[in-house]
Design an enzyme around this catalytic site. Structure first.
Site, mmCIF file in Angstrom:
data_model
loop_
_atom_site.group_PDB
_atom_site.id
_atom_site.type_symbol
_atom_site.label_atom_id
_atom_site.label_comp_id
_atom_site.label_asym_id
_atom_site.label_seq_id
_atom_site.Cartn_x
_atom_site.Cartn_y
_atom_site.Cartn_z
ATOM 1 N NE ARG A 104 17.823 -22.389 -15.759
ATOM 2 C CZ ARG A 104 19.062 -22.889 -15.089
ATOM 3 N NH1 ARG A 104 18.670 -23.253 -13.839
ATOM 4 N NH2 ARG A 104 19.990 -22.569 -15.554
ATOM 5 C CB THR A 108 13.856 -14.411 -14.618
ATOM 6 O OG1 THR A 108 13.302 -15.222 -15.502
ATOM 7 C CG2 THR A 108 13.699 -12.819 -15.034
ATOM 8 C CG ASP A 200 22.347 -25.844 -21.697
ATOM 9 O OD1 ASP A 200 21.781 -24.692 -21.383
ATOM 10 O OD2 ASP A 200 21.731 -26.733 -22.437
ATOM 11 C CG ASP A 203 23.373 -25.050 -25.386
ATOM 12 O OD1 ASP A 203 22.426 -25.414 -26.351
ATOM 13 O OD2 ASP A 203 23.863 -24.416 -24.623
HETATM 14 O O1 LIG Z 1 15.065 -26.693 -12.974
HETATM 15 P P1 LIG Z 1 15.342 -25.625 -13.906
HETATM 16 O O2 LIG Z 1 16.076 -24.346 -12.880
HETATM 17 O O3 LIG Z 1 13.946 -24.835 -14.266
HETATM 18 O O4 LIG Z 1 16.426 -25.888 -14.935
HETATM 19 C C1 LIG Z 1 16.229 -27.276 -15.472
HETATM 20 C C2 LIG Z 1 15.871 -26.813 -16.958
HETATM 21 O O5 LIG Z 1 16.859 -26.043 -17.593
HETATM 22 C C3 LIG Z 1 17.073 -27.229 -19.050
HETATM 23 O O6 LIG Z 1 16.493 -26.686 -19.803
HETATM 24 P P2 LIG Z 1 16.785 -25.295 -20.713
HETATM 25 O O7 LIG Z 1 15.849 -24.293 -20.323
HETATM 26 O O8 LIG Z 1 18.067 -25.076 -21.040
HETATM 27 O O9 LIG Z 1 15.930 -25.648 -22.226
HETATM 28 P P3 LIG Z 1 16.312 -26.602 -23.372
HETATM 29 O O10 LIG Z 1 16.086 -28.078 -22.956
HETATM 30 O O11 LIG Z 1 15.691 -26.198 -24.408
HETATM 31 O O12 LIG Z 1 17.972 -26.448 -23.590
HETATM 32 C C4 LIG Z 1 16.887 -28.404 -18.443
HETATM 33 O O13 LIG Z 1 16.703 -29.383 -19.566
HETATM 34 C C5 LIG Z 1 15.679 -28.086 -17.585
HETATM 35 O O14 LIG Z 1 14.407 -28.296 -18.392
HETATM 36 O O1 LIG Z 2 23.167 -27.443 -14.810
HETATM 37 C C1 LIG Z 2 22.133 -27.278 -15.499
HETATM 38 C C2 LIG Z 2 21.091 -26.421 -15.242
HETATM 39 C C3 LIG Z 2 19.950 -26.100 -16.088
HETATM 40 N N1 LIG Z 2 19.831 -26.618 -17.085
HETATM 41 C C4 LIG Z 2 21.112 -27.586 -17.608
HETATM 42 O O2 LIG Z 2 20.969 -28.039 -18.673
HETATM 43 N N2 LIG Z 2 21.976 -27.622 -16.765
HETATM 44 MG MG LIG Z 3 19.323 -25.860 -22.185
#
Ligand SMILES: O=P(O)(O)OC[C@H]1O[C@H](OP(=O)(O)OP(=O)(O)O)[C@H](O)[C@@H]1O
Ligand SMILES: O=c1cc[nH]c(=O)[nH]1
Ligand SMILES: [Mg+2]
Length: 209
Positions: A104, A108, A200, A203
């Site tokens: 994400r 944006t 997150d 993370d």
């Molecule tokens: O519903 P949304 O607003 O799209 O957000 C949710 C997304 O954000 C996080 O991933 P992230 O983009 O942090 O990637 P990652 O799993 O690599 O940390 C989470 O694991 C989802 O995939």
């Molecule tokens: O709360 C949130 C939203 C998006 N992605 C995450 O990992 N946590």
């Molecule tokens: Mg993430």
């Protein structure tokens, strides 16, 4: 309109509390996510069809049930979805695993696709799309669209925590996809994080903050 199921089993809710806690370290966080994925897997497989077979016990011949050869596929959304895969594979070891790579954009909040690799018979499988977090819903909607584009027809979405905004977006864009969660939280903050949420997920799983 798709249905939303909240798994309120006490063990799931108990473990989710420690997953949310900011004092829970990476190792324990990862273990708890794995355990909750297994418990959610037990619930999400409730509607699997059975078929009768005949076996010999040491005492007699009897008819007994086995899972009717329905093909399942697991599709974690990278990265954080990976943390729930092994927990599900403990229950469904024959499942094939596809991967959808999305992140994400922090400015944006739009999903950016970087990888898709799926089982070749994706159209014949019941697919469980896995991601701990359903926030705006953009990532789940994009992942499901990427799967449908490649022939998937039978999909479920499984998340630990959902925001109402994310549920609405998935229901609007993919009304055929039922949603399975451990909790529905209150709202999204200005950075698109679920409140109270768990922070997150990627993370916290991988210690990258
Ligand atoms: O519903 P949304 O607003 O799209 O957000 C949710 C997304 O954000 C996080 O991933 P992230 O983009 O942090 O990637 P990652 O799993 O690599 O940390 C989470 O694991 C989802 O995939
Ligand atoms: O709360 C949130 C939203 C998006 N992605 C995450 O990992 N946590
Ligand atoms: Mg993430």
């Amino acid at each position: 309109m798709s249905r939303v199921y909240v798994f309120d089993h006490p063990l799931i809710q108990h473990k989710l509390t420690f997953i949310r806690d900011k004092n829970t370290g990476t190792k324990e966080f990862r273990e708890l996510v794995d355990e909750v994925a297994t418990l959610m897997g037990y619930e999400i497989t409730r509607d699997m069809p059975l078929e009768e077979t005949t076996i010999e016990t040491p005492v007699a011949t009897c008819k007994s049930n086995v899972i009717a050869g329905k093909k399942v596929g697991l599709v974690p959304i990278l990265r954080a979805g990976l943390g729930m895969v092994d927990g599900l594979l403990k229950l469904i070891p024959a499942a094939k695993v596809g991967h959808v790579g999305l992140y994400r954009d922090p400015e944006t909040l739009q999903p950016v696709e970087y990888y898709v690799k799926l089982p070749s018979d994706v159209a014949e499988r019941e697919l469980i799309v896995i991601d701990p977090m359903l926030a705006t819903g953009g990532s789940a909607v994009a992942a499901i669209a990427a799967l449908k584009k490649r022939g998937a027809r039978n999909l479920k979405l499984m998340c630990l925590i959902a925001a109402p905004e994310g549920i609405k977006m998935v229901q609007d864009e993919h009304p055929d996809v039922d949603i399975y969660v451990a909790a529905i939280d209150e709202y999204l903050n200005d950075h698109g994080y679920i409140v109270p949420g768990l922070g997150d997920a990627g993370d916290r799983l991988y210690g990258t903050k």
